[in-house]
Design a protein around this motif. Sequence first.
Motif, PDB file in Angstrom:
ATOM      1  N   GLY A 136      21.489  27.155  52.230  1.00 27.25           N
ATOM      2  CA  GLY A 136      20.055  27.332  52.431  1.00 27.25           C
ATOM      3  C   GLY A 136      19.585  28.766  52.384  1.00 27.25           C
ATOM      4  N   LEU A 137      20.499  29.733  52.448  1.00 24.80           N
ATOM      5  CA  LEU A 137      20.119  31.138  52.403  1.00 24.80           C
ATOM      6  C   LEU A 137      19.945  31.571  50.957  1.00 24.80           C
ATOM      7  N   MET A 138      18.789  31.235  50.377  1.00 22.35           N
ATOM      8  CA  MET A 138      18.558  31.521  48.964  1.00 22.35           C
ATOM      9  C   MET A 138      17.623  32.694  48.739  1.00 22.35           C
ATOM     10  N   THR A 139      16.782  32.973  49.699  1.00 24.31           N
ATOM     11  CA  THR A 139      15.812  34.045  49.511  1.00 24.31           C
ATOM     12  C   THR A 139      15.887  35.018  50.669  1.00 24.31           C
ATOM     13  N   ALA A 140      15.275  36.143  50.488  1.00 22.91           N
ATOM     14  CA  ALA A 140      15.228  37.139  51.558  1.00 22.91           C
ATOM     15  C   ALA A 140      13.986  36.934  52.427  1.00 22.91           C
ATOM     16  N   ASP A 141      13.341  35.799  52.275  1.00 20.51           N
ATOM     17  CA  ASP A 141      12.161  35.501  53.085  1.00 20.51           C
ATOM     18  C   ASP A 141      12.538  35.405  54.548  1.00 20.51           C
ATOM     19  N   GLY A 142      11.530  35.400  55.395  1.00 19.86           N
ATOM     20  CA  GLY A 142      11.771  35.279  56.823  1.00 19.86           C
ATOM     21  C   GLY A 142      12.163  33.863  57.209  1.00 19.86           C
ATOM     22  N   TYR A 143      12.858  33.779  58.302  1.00 20.73           N
ATOM     23  CA  TYR A 143      13.305  32.497  58.846  1.00 20.73           C
ATOM     24  C   TYR A 143      12.844  32.399  60.289  1.00 20.73           C
ATOM     25  N   ASP A 144      12.750  31.189  60.777  1.00 20.77           N
ATOM     26  CA  ASP A 144      12.420  30.946  62.170  1.00 20.77           C
ATOM     27  C   ASP A 144      13.701  30.590  62.905  1.00 20.77           C
ATOM     28  N   ALA A 145      14.050  31.397  63.900  1.00 20.99           N
ATOM     29  CA  ALA A 145      15.246  31.161  64.704  1.00 20.99           C
ATOM     30  C   ALA A 145      14.816  30.652  66.074  1.00 20.99           C
ATOM     31  N   ALA A 146      15.659  29.818  66.679  1.00 16.42           N
ATOM     32  CA  ALA A 146      15.372  29.280  68.004  1.00 16.42           C
ATOM     33  C   ALA A 146      16.669  29.175  68.796  1.00 16.42           C
ATOM     34  N   LEU A 147      16.592  29.481  70.070  1.00 12.40           N
ATOM     35  CA  LEU A 147      17.756  29.470  70.948  1.00 12.40           C
ATOM     36  C   LEU A 147      17.352  28.904  72.301  1.00 12.40           C
TER      37      LEU A 147
END
Length: 189
Positions: A136-147
């Motif tokens: 899924g890591l195809m672009t350098a776009d931002g991602y939403d992380a949750a913990l």
Amino acid sequence: MLDLLRRMLVLLVFLPGLAWTAEIEILDPQLQAADDGYALSADFRFELSPRLEEAVNRGVTLYFVAEFVLERERWYWLDQQIASTSRTYRLSYHALTRQYRLSTGGLHQSFDTLGEALRMLSRLRGWPVIDKNERGLMTADGYDAALRLRLDITQLPRPFQISALGSKEWNLSSDWKRWRVNLPLPEAK
């Protein structure tokens, strides 16, 4: 006078619930590049309720679960889940050695005091959560992380599960801590 008496009665009814609010606060979560992918570091701030401390000191093992999710936002469909993982920590007391043990997987560490064990539990460092070859890591776009971190009451012995369902003293968890991350593209090999 009657109105004042009613207010005091309401305070007496709700004061025990307000006196101990069991929650976990997540501080400064960070994803950092590692050799094989990305590792997560964060700090947790919490205290065990007197009931949880008593349970641990009497030999009941407490299970804490740290959960991590990474998603990419999509405007045309549901968000795409890139990575999802969890890690379980076991906190126990061994009466023969008079030590507290914090375990995860096959690794464990012993402590002389409950405070020392909780300090170690409150520091999450270098947890590998994303593989660099993740599809899924195809672009350098931002991602939403949750913990989040929570006490897993489903792993308690049955009598404790029943009493935990109706008691705030057994409910220890954080809300999902969400933040935006920008991950560089994985390097081609």
